[in-house]
Motif scaffolding. Sequence first.
Motif, PDB file in Angstrom:
ATOM      1  N   GLN A 153       0.750  -1.122  -0.076  1.00 39.39           N
ATOM      2  CA  GLN A 153       0.079   0.118  -0.028  1.00 39.39           C
ATOM      3  C   GLN A 153       0.962   1.515  -0.049  1.00 39.39           C
ATOM      4  O   GLN A 153       0.692   2.225  -0.756  1.00 39.39           O
ATOM      5  N   TYR A 154       2.035   1.275   0.872  1.00 38.93           N
ATOM      6  CA  TYR A 154       2.888   2.296   0.993  1.00 38.93           C
ATOM      7  C   TYR A 154       3.490   2.573  -0.406  1.00 38.93           C
ATOM      8  O   TYR A 154       3.672   3.793  -0.849  1.00 38.93           O
ATOM      9  N   LEU A 155       4.034   1.639  -1.029  1.00 40.32           N
ATOM     10  CA  LEU A 155       4.490   1.641  -2.256  1.00 40.32           C
ATOM     11  C   LEU A 155       3.605   2.301  -3.314  1.00 40.32           C
ATOM     12  O   LEU A 155       4.082   3.126  -3.954  1.00 40.32           O
ATOM     13  N   ILE A 156       2.638   1.600  -3.302  1.00 39.04           N
ATOM     14  CA  ILE A 156       1.302   2.016  -4.451  1.00 39.04           C
ATOM     15  C   ILE A 156       1.065   3.814  -4.023  1.00 39.04           C
ATOM     16  O   ILE A 156       1.046   4.429  -5.130  1.00 39.04           O
ATOM     17  N   LYS A 157       0.967   3.885  -2.971  1.00 41.75           N
ATOM     18  CA  LYS A 157       0.699   5.475  -2.634  1.00 41.75           C
ATOM     19  C   LYS A 157       1.569   6.283  -3.335  1.00 41.75           C
ATOM     20  O   LYS A 157       1.464   7.527  -3.433  1.00 41.75           O
ATOM     21  N   ASN A 158       2.867   5.772  -3.301  1.00 45.64           N
ATOM     22  CA  ASN A 158       4.052   6.565  -3.715  1.00 45.64           C
ATOM     23  C   ASN A 158       4.797   6.113  -5.062  1.00 45.64           C
ATOM     24  O   ASN A 158       5.825   5.884  -5.201  1.00 45.64           O
ATOM     25  N   ALA A 159       3.701   5.563  -5.755  1.00 45.28           N
ATOM     26  CA  ALA A 159       3.780   5.089  -7.078  1.00 45.28           C
ATOM     27  C   ALA A 159       4.750   5.974  -8.107  1.00 45.28           C
ATOM     28  O   ALA A 159       4.612   7.279  -8.011  1.00 45.28           O
ATOM     29  N   ASP A 160       5.765   5.223  -8.582  1.00 44.40           N
ATOM     30  CA  ASP A 160       6.786   5.783  -9.696  1.00 44.40           C
ATOM     31  C   ASP A 160       7.867   6.590  -8.746  1.00 44.40           C
ATOM     32  O   ASP A 160       8.591   7.525  -9.443  1.00 44.40           O
ATOM     33  N   VAL A 161       7.883   6.629  -7.430  1.00 36.03           N
ATOM     34  CA  VAL A 161       8.896   7.353  -6.851  1.00 36.03           C
ATOM     35  C   VAL A 161       9.572   6.295  -6.110  1.00 36.03           C
ATOM     36  O   VAL A 161       9.147   5.239  -5.667  1.00 36.03           O
ATOM     37  N   VAL A 162      11.010   6.476  -5.810  1.00 33.60           N
ATOM     38  CA  VAL A 162      11.812   5.559  -5.120  1.00 33.60           C
ATOM     39  C   VAL A 162      11.731   5.852  -3.646  1.00 33.60           C
ATOM     40  O   VAL A 162      12.021   6.949  -3.073  1.00 33.60           O
ATOM     41  N   VAL A 163      11.384   4.799  -3.165  1.00 28.26           N
ATOM     42  CA  VAL A 163      11.164   4.916  -1.561  1.00 28.26           C
ATOM     43  C   VAL A 163      12.137   4.035  -0.875  1.00 28.26           C
ATOM     44  O   VAL A 163      12.616   3.002  -1.275  1.00 28.26           O
ATOM     45  N   SER A 164      13.023   5.086  -0.038  1.00 27.85           N
ATOM     46  CA  SER A 164      14.270   4.427   0.584  1.00 27.85           C
ATOM     47  C   SER A 164      13.920   3.310   1.455  1.00 27.85           C
ATOM     48  O   SER A 164      12.709   3.310   1.869  1.00 27.85           O
ATOM     49  N   LYS A 165      14.948   2.488   1.761  1.00 30.94           N
ATOM     50  CA  LYS A 165      14.623   1.386   2.686  1.00 30.94           C
ATOM     51  C   LYS A 165      14.599   1.864   4.138  1.00 30.94           C
ATOM     52  O   LYS A 165      13.608   1.250   4.778  1.00 30.94           O
ATOM     53  N   SER A 166      15.189   2.924   4.515  1.00 30.12           N
ATOM     54  CA  SER A 166      15.247   3.583   5.550  1.00 30.12           C
ATOM     55  C   SER A 166      13.728   4.128   5.933  1.00 30.12           C
ATOM     56  O   SER A 166      13.055   3.956   7.006  1.00 30.12           O
ATOM     57  N   ASP A 167      12.952   4.727   4.755  1.00 26.38           N
ATOM     58  CA  ASP A 167      11.417   5.251   4.934  1.00 26.38           C
ATOM     59  C   ASP A 167      10.722   4.098   5.161  1.00 26.38           C
ATOM     60  O   ASP A 167       9.726   4.174   5.985  1.00 26.38           O
ATOM     61  N   LEU A 168      10.698   2.754   4.330  1.00 28.22           N
ATOM     62  CA  LEU A 168       9.818   1.735   4.679  1.00 28.22           C
ATOM     63  C   LEU A 168       9.891   0.956   6.040  1.00 28.22           C
ATOM     64  O   LEU A 168       9.123   0.897   6.662  1.00 28.22           O
ATOM     65  N   GLN A 169      11.311   1.003   6.505  1.00 32.12           N
ATOM     66  CA  GLN A 169      11.754   0.517   7.623  1.00 32.12           C
ATOM     67  C   GLN A 169      11.064   1.301   8.853  1.00 32.12           C
ATOM     68  O   GLN A 169      10.462   0.691   9.771  1.00 32.12           O
ATOM     69  N   ILE A 170      11.089   2.607   8.845  1.00 29.47           N
ATOM     70  CA  ILE A 170      10.470   3.275  10.033  1.00 29.47           C
ATOM     71  C   ILE A 170       9.012   3.514   9.852  1.00 29.47           C
ATOM     72  O   ILE A 170       8.418   3.344  10.863  1.00 29.47           O
ATOM     73  N   ASN A 171       8.293   3.641   8.594  1.00 25.08           N
ATOM     74  CA  ASN A 171       7.161   3.928   8.401  1.00 25.08           C
ATOM     75  C   ASN A 171       6.033   2.724   8.587  1.00 25.08           C
ATOM     76  O   ASN A 171       4.988   2.670   8.947  1.00 25.08           O
ATOM     77  N   ILE A 172       6.711   1.645   8.128  1.00 25.91           N
ATOM     78  CA  ILE A 172       6.067   0.304   8.109  1.00 25.91           C
ATOM     79  C   ILE A 172       6.363  -0.558   9.337  1.00 25.91           C
ATOM     80  O   ILE A 172       5.664  -1.250  10.093  1.00 25.91           O
ATOM     81  N   LEU A 173       7.611  -1.055   9.067  1.00 21.61           N
ATOM     82  CA  LEU A 173       8.075  -1.805  10.209  1.00 21.61           C
ATOM     83  C   LEU A 173       8.543  -1.364  11.473  1.00 21.61           C
ATOM     84  O   LEU A 173       8.903  -1.876  12.501  1.00 21.61           O
TER      85      LEU A 173
END
Length: 221
Positions: A153-173
């Motif tokens: 869901q988070y990647l889809i909301k930011n479609a075509d934008v490179v989402v950093s691993k740090s961003d995903l780690q903090i916001n999702i994990l």
Amino acid sequence: MSRILVVDDDIALCNLLQEVLQDEGYDVDCVHCGESALEFIQTHSVDLVLLDVMLPKLDGYQVARRICQRFATPILMLTALGDEASMLDGLQAGADHFIAKPFNVPELLVRITAILRRVGLERQRQNYVGATEDLAEQFLRLPLTETESELLQYLIKNADVVVSKSDLQINILKKELCPFDRNLDMHISNIRRKLLQSGLSKQHIKTVRGRGYSFIKTVNS
């Protein structure tokens, strides 16, 4: 009324859980091996599986993998193995959460309530913003764990934008990225595997080396 399937070869524990959960208003069924659990889920609608790790024949990890290959049913694993490696194995197999044996009943009830509150296909439908309707419908049917669903869901909301691993780690994990932590990569790998198993392209999630991940709406077939 939510239906919970308890899968454990400890009959006394099953009876206790059935009594406790029924008192909380849940519809509860118990089976005592992995094969019976898979047969039950094929013929009954289940909202949550409480799954023991140490089962005869098929262990809990194998059962979780088979459930996730075919269904979107959330899994709460019950385990006497409290080490990090066992927890990662469970997450990779498809578990949404763990609780260690012996567990505190109020804690178990809180975890069950939280899982059931946050899952549901209709809620997922509302969150798949930015994808085309047809693609969204296909994503909706993917047998994702709660964490995998939130990542997608988070990647889809930011479609075509490179989402950093740090961003995903903090916001999702909900934790900082560590140099040797492969947890995020494992979840992304599981999502790609389930995309392929559902006839979709794993290229919808693109790895941008040294930067992170990006969701791509249109990919080459």
